[in-house]
Design a protein around this motif. Structure first.
Motif, PDB file in Angstrom:
ATOM      1  N   UNK A  25       5.947  11.008   3.448  1.00 27.52           N
ATOM      2  CA  UNK A  25       4.842  11.277   2.537  1.00 27.52           C
ATOM      3  C   UNK A  25       4.027   9.992   2.394  1.00 27.52           C
ATOM      4  N   UNK A  26       2.711  10.097   2.565  1.00 28.01           N
ATOM      5  CA  UNK A  26       1.827   8.944   2.430  1.00 28.01           C
ATOM      6  C   UNK A  26       1.064   9.096   1.123  1.00 28.01           C
ATOM      7  N   UNK A  27       1.139   8.068   0.287  1.00 30.57           N
ATOM      8  CA  UNK A  27       0.419   8.085  -0.978  1.00 30.57           C
ATOM      9  C   UNK A  27      -0.580   6.942  -0.989  1.00 30.57           C
ATOM     10  N   UNK A  28      -1.812   7.253  -1.352  1.00 32.41           N
ATOM     11  CA  UNK A  28      -2.861   6.245  -1.434  1.00 32.41           C
ATOM     12  C   UNK A  28      -3.185   6.035  -2.903  1.00 32.41           C
ATOM     13  N   UNK A  29      -3.105   4.770  -3.336  1.00 32.38           N
ATOM     14  CA  UNK A  29      -3.390   4.461  -4.736  1.00 32.38           C
ATOM     15  C   UNK A  29      -4.244   3.195  -4.795  1.00 32.38           C
ATOM     16  N   UNK A  30      -5.114   3.135  -5.771  1.00 33.01           N
ATOM     17  CA  UNK A  30      -5.947   1.956  -5.972  1.00 33.01           C
ATOM     18  C   UNK A  30      -5.088   0.820  -6.524  1.00 33.01           C
ATOM     19  N   UNK A  31      -5.384  -0.431  -6.147  1.00 33.07           N
ATOM     20  CA  UNK A  31      -4.599  -1.546  -6.681  1.00 33.07           C
ATOM     21  C   UNK A  31      -4.844  -1.727  -8.175  1.00 33.07           C
ATOM     22  N   UNK A  32      -3.842  -2.236  -8.862  1.00 37.35           N
ATOM     23  CA  UNK A  32      -3.975  -2.431 -10.304  1.00 37.35           C
ATOM     24  C   UNK A  32      -4.793  -3.674 -10.627  1.00 37.35           C
ATOM     25  N   UNK A  33      -4.851  -4.639  -9.707  1.00 35.99           N
ATOM     26  CA  UNK A  33      -5.626  -5.865  -9.914  1.00 35.99           C
ATOM     27  C   UNK A  33      -6.821  -5.884  -8.970  1.00 35.99           C
ATOM     28  N   UNK A  34      -7.916  -6.539  -9.352  1.00 38.26           N
ATOM     29  CA  UNK A  34      -9.062  -6.627  -8.440  1.00 38.26           C
ATOM     30  C   UNK A  34      -8.732  -7.516  -7.245  1.00 38.26           C
TER      31      UNK A  34
END
Length: 66
Positions: A25-34
């Motif tokens: 399973x591939x999950x794409x998530x935005x980083x929590x830090x810039x």
């Protein structure tokens, strides 16, 4: 005897179910830090090139030093 013929088919079906359950399973998530980009290397390189040019011009003007 019919149960002996069903055994390979049952094992094959069970194997396919197990293989289907193991798919990645591939999950794409935005980083929590810039995201930060550090440009210190480029600035240091420019300073070294400027100093290098100044040293070359000084040595050309004062060639009797060495």
């Amino acid at each position: 005897m019919p149960s002996r013929q069903l055994l390979p088919a049952t094992l094959c079906a069970l194997g396919l179910l197990v293989a289907a359950g193991c798919t990645p399973t591939v999950q794409v998530a935005a980083p929590s830090e810039p995201i930060t980009i550090n440009l210190n290397v480029k600035i240091k390189h420019e300073i070294l090139v400027k100093v290098d040019k100044e040293i070359d011009s000084m040595l050309d003007e004062n060639s009797e030093l060495f």
